[in-house]
Scaffold this motif. Structure first.
Motif, short mmCIF file in Angstrom:
data_model
loop_
_atom_site.label_atom_id
_atom_site.label_comp_id
_atom_site.label_asym_id
_atom_site.label_seq_id
_atom_site.Cartn_x
_atom_site.Cartn_y
_atom_site.Cartn_z
N SER A 1 -3.08 -27.46 32.83
CA SER A 1 -1.58 -27.69 32.33
C SER A 1 -0.83 -26.60 32.83
CB SER A 1 -1.46 -27.87 30.80
OG SER A 1 -2.11 -28.76 30.12
N TYR A 2 -1.39 -25.40 32.89
CA TYR A 2 -0.72 -24.53 33.54
C TYR A 2 -0.61 -24.51 35.31
CZ TYR A 2 0.86 -19.35 34.71
OH TYR A 2 1.60 -18.36 34.89
N SER A 3 -1.51 -25.15 35.64
CA SER A 3 -1.55 -25.26 36.96
C SER A 3 -0.59 -26.30 37.61
CB SER A 3 -2.94 -25.63 37.66
OG SER A 3 -3.80 -24.69 37.36
N GLU A 4 -0.47 -27.44 36.66
CA GLU A 4 0.43 -28.37 36.82
C GLU A 4 1.94 -27.88 36.90
OE1 GLU A 4 -0.46 -31.70 34.28
OE2 GLU A 4 -2.38 -32.06 35.13
N LEU A 5 2.13 -27.01 35.79
CA LEU A 5 3.51 -26.33 35.58
C LEU A 5 3.99 -25.61 36.84
CD1 LEU A 5 5.78 -25.71 33.50
CD2 LEU A 5 4.41 -23.96 32.61
N ILE B 1 -5.30 -19.67 19.26
CA ILE B 1 -4.49 -19.77 20.57
C ILE B 1 -3.93 -21.51 20.67
CG2 ILE B 1 -4.46 -19.94 23.14
CD1 ILE B 1 -6.88 -17.58 22.73
N THR B 2 -4.94 -22.36 20.17
CA THR B 2 -4.40 -23.80 20.04
C THR B 2 -3.17 -23.82 19.25
OG1 THR B 2 -6.58 -24.57 20.72
CG2 THR B 2 -5.04 -26.17 19.76
N SER B 3 -3.22 -23.23 18.12
CA SER B 3 -2.20 -23.47 17.25
C SER B 3 -0.89 -22.69 17.55
CB SER B 3 -2.30 -22.46 15.69
OG SER B 3 -1.29 -22.76 14.81
N TYR B 4 -1.18 -21.53 18.39
CA TYR B 4 -0.01 -20.96 19.09
C TYR B 4 0.95 -21.93 20.05
CZ TYR B 4 2.40 -17.56 22.12
OH TYR B 4 3.47 -16.94 22.84
N ILE B 5 0.04 -22.62 20.95
CA ILE B 5 0.59 -23.34 21.93
C ILE B 5 1.23 -24.49 21.31
CG2 ILE B 5 -0.11 -25.12 23.70
CD1 ILE B 5 -2.60 -23.07 24.30
N ASP B 6 0.80 -25.10 20.26
CA ASP B 6 1.47 -26.00 19.49
C ASP B 6 2.71 -25.81 19.08
OD1 ASP B 6 -0.59 -27.86 19.98
OD2 ASP B 6 -1.54 -27.39 18.18
N MET B 7 2.99 -24.28 18.65
CA MET B 7 4.05 -23.81 17.82
C MET B 7 5.22 -23.39 19.11
SD MET B 7 3.88 -23.56 14.71
CE MET B 7 2.65 -23.72 13.28
N THR B 8 4.56 -22.92 20.13
CA THR B 8 5.54 -22.51 21.16
C THR B 8 5.77 -23.15 22.49
OG1 THR B 8 4.08 -20.64 21.71
CG2 THR B 8 5.41 -20.08 20.08
N SER B 9 4.53 -23.76 22.93
CA SER B 9 4.47 -24.40 24.21
C SER B 9 4.31 -23.37 25.31
CB SER B 9 5.50 -25.48 24.55
OG SER B 9 5.77 -26.45 23.60
N VAL C 1 4.41 -10.58 22.58
CA VAL C 1 3.20 -10.96 22.02
C VAL C 1 2.25 -10.84 23.33
CG1 VAL C 1 2.10 -13.41 21.81
CG2 VAL C 1 4.24 -12.82 20.41
N ILE C 2 2.52 -11.09 24.49
CA ILE C 2 1.57 -10.93 25.46
C ILE C 2 1.32 -9.35 25.50
CG2 ILE C 2 1.52 -10.72 28.12
CD1 ILE C 2 3.55 -13.07 28.26
N VAL C 3 2.04 -8.38 25.32
CA VAL C 3 1.64 -7.07 25.38
C VAL C 3 0.78 -6.78 24.29
CG1 VAL C 3 2.57 -4.70 25.06
CG2 VAL C 3 3.76 -6.28 26.60
N VAL C 4 1.05 -7.36 23.02
CA VAL C 4 -0.02 -7.19 21.91
C VAL C 4 -1.26 -7.65 22.20
CG1 VAL C 4 -0.41 -7.82 19.56
CG2 VAL C 4 1.83 -6.95 20.31
N CYS C 5 -1.50 -8.86 22.93
CA CYS C 5 -2.72 -9.61 23.25
C CYS C 5 -3.44 -8.60 24.12
CB CYS C 5 -2.54 -10.67 23.62
SG CYS C 5 -1.70 -12.12 22.56
N VAL C 6 -2.80 -8.21 25.27
CA VAL C 6 -3.31 -7.43 26.11
C VAL C 6 -3.64 -6.04 25.90
CG1 VAL C 6 -3.12 -6.35 28.57
CG2 VAL C 6 -2.06 -8.88 28.08
N LEU C 7 -3.04 -5.52 24.94
CA LEU C 7 -3.23 -4.07 24.68
C LEU C 7 -4.62 -4.09 23.62
CD1 LEU C 7 0.09 -2.27 23.92
CD2 LEU C 7 -1.49 -2.16 25.84
N ILE D 1 1.93 -22.07 27.10
CA ILE D 1 0.74 -22.21 27.91
C ILE D 1 0.46 -21.02 28.72
CG2 ILE D 1 1.50 -23.52 30.16
CD1 ILE D 1 -1.75 -24.34 27.80
N GLN D 2 1.36 -20.20 29.42
CA GLN D 2 0.81 -19.08 30.21
C GLN D 2 0.40 -18.07 29.39
OE1 GLN D 2 4.46 -16.75 31.66
NE2 GLN D 2 3.50 -16.62 33.59
#
Length: 471
Positions: A307-311, A271-279, A14-20, A281-282
């Motif tokens: 949230s990512y900073s706290e993590l 992106i918000t929905s993606y976070i809700d589905m997978t948590s 997923v990260i690769v797809v988004c960045v590409l 945040i990175q």
């Protein structure tokens, strides 16, 4: 373990797809392929297919109507070997096709270069399908035969046999005998497991072929959207993209960001929905950070980074956290990292690092009388005028710590950065510390805390600090 491995692999993809997707967009802008459609002002945003087709970047804020044109009227398409579908063209559609990674019909050799790249990556099924969609049936047969030959050499007998069989079926296609070909290959289509090959057969069969291709869930979103931009009229294309956007947001399919864009509200919803589905945040911070200066100023985006900073803090990755704040600041000049540590007096519990507000005396700030100020050599006492107790001593030199901007260490102990040498430094486990210079020198030769009776192995708790101390 298998489930966790699968989840990590999916997240990495997923990260690769988004960045590409982002890199592809920037590359197209750099090559001026999209500037004629989006304009120079688009350099500061990351739009998607939906916003482009809605005319968001048009001077009149409207999208130009698509021009229908028969496939057989295209100079690059051989009418003798392709079905006669109507293709639609406009500046916006052409830009979206490029954004999806498809070749341009107006550039000689672009399709052939695209097909060769796919074949180099051994994506023969996709190469054949896209060749068919562009009216190059004979070229599709070549891809299938090459794929069958390579699969046979690699010992993939089942794939080799399937590609050989499909190549024979496609080679027998003729626009003049489409009905006969469809009846002959109807049984063959049921046995095809690859979605791209099924889509190619559906396209050549003619009946409800466009809808069949768009319903193939095994085909990537990019390929389906590019196909829709070529073959659906304005009304149907708008309906299809609206339905697809709702599907992407509901399912949290972050690989559909090329449809919504990153700097568009629907992109943030995705992106918000993606976070809700997978948590995850990175990934959200990685993607949002690419368009941070141009992302709508919403609390949602800021909450992701917090949230990512706290993590990262929970994982004790303080240096990584600091790097995140630095990069965040570069992307968004208005960003101000919230204060993470406070120095307070152990007697009055007042802050000893607080500077007085402009126009307010130190005495007034701490509730004392006007004009009162802390006393003591170079700020080595609590700044609260009602306290004035001495600050803690350095565990090594036993001098009181100072909040003064000037170093009060002896000149013989000066270093390249004197202000840093006199800073407060303490272990977050045992809370013992002293001047930075003295602490660094101590841990170059010792592992345990310098305070007598404390067995804390401070330096071993932070590998990054240990490497700095050794330098």
């Amino acid at each position: 373990t298998h489930t966790h491995t699968h989840t990590r692999t999916h997240t990495q993809c997923v990260i690769v797809v988004c960045v590409l997707t982002f890199i592809l967009y920037k590359r197209l802008l750099k090559e001026d392929k999209l500037v004629s459609v989006l304009g120079r002002k688009s350099h500061g945003s990351v739009p998607g297919v939906q916003s482009i087709l809605e005319g968001e970047f048009s001077p009149k804020r409207t999208c130009s109507l698509a021009t229908p044109k028969s496939m057989h009227h295209h100079s690059s398409i051989n009418a003798a070997e392709s079905p006669d579908f109507v293709m639609y063209h406009s500046q916006e559609r052409d830009a979206c096709v490029l954004l999806c990674g498809w070749p341009s019909l107006d550039v000689d050799g672009d399709l052939e270069s695209f097909l060769k790249r796919e074949e180099m990556e051994e994506n023969f099924e996709r190469a054949a399908a896209i060749a068919v969609f562009h009216g190059h049936v004979r070229r599709a047969v070549t891809s299938l035969r090459d794929g069958a030959s390579l699969a046979n050499q690699q010992g993939e007998g089942a794939r080799s046999n399937m590609l050989s069989m499909i190549s024979l079926g496609v080679a027998g296609y003729s626009p003049n005998s489409a009905n006969l070909w469809q009846n002959t290959c109807a049984s063959m289509k049921k046995d095809i497991k690859n979605p791209y090959l099924r889509a190619a057969f559906s396209f050549l069969s003619g009946e409800d072929s466009l809808l069949s291709v768009l319903k193939e869930s095994g085909i990537s979103y990019q390929d389906r959207v590019a196909f829709a931009c070529h073959f659906l009229d304005d009304k149907k294309l708008h309906q299809y993209l609206s339905h697809l956007t709702s599907h992407l947001i509901t399912g949290g399919h972050i690989d559909g960001l090329f449809v919504t864009g990153i700097s568009h509200k629907s992109g943030l919803d995705l992106i918000t929905s993606y976070i809700d589905m997978t948590s995850d945040i990175q990934t959200a911070c990685l993607v949002a950070g690419q368009a941070m200066p141009f992302t709508p100023k919403e609390k949602t985006v800021s909450s992701w980074f917090e949230s990512y900073s706290e993590l990262l803090d929970q994982w004790r990755l303080w240096h990584v956290r600091a790097s995140l704040d630095i990069e965040h600041k570069k992307l968004d000049s208005s960003h101000r990292p919230f204060q993470q540590s406070h120095l307070t007096c152990s007697y009055c519990n007042k802050s000893i690092g607080t500077r007085p507000e402009r126009g307010v005396s130190i005495g007034r700030q701490f509730g004392g009388e006007r004009g009162q100020a802390p006393t003591g050599p170079k700020g080595t006492v609590c700044p609260n005028p009602n306290c004035r107790k001495p600050l803690p001593r350095c565990a090594l030199c036993l001098l009181n710590m100072s909040i003064s901007s000037e170093s009060h260490l002896p000149e013989s102990q000066s270093v390249g950065n004197e202000k840093f040498a006199a800073w407060f430094t303490w272990c977050q486990t045992c809370r013992h510390g002293g001047h930075t210079l003295h602490i660094v020198e101590w841990f170059r030769e010792h592992q345990e805390c310098p305070v007598s009776g404390c067995n804390c192995r401070c330096i071993s708790l932070d590998g990054m600090t240990a490497s700095v101390v050794k330098e």
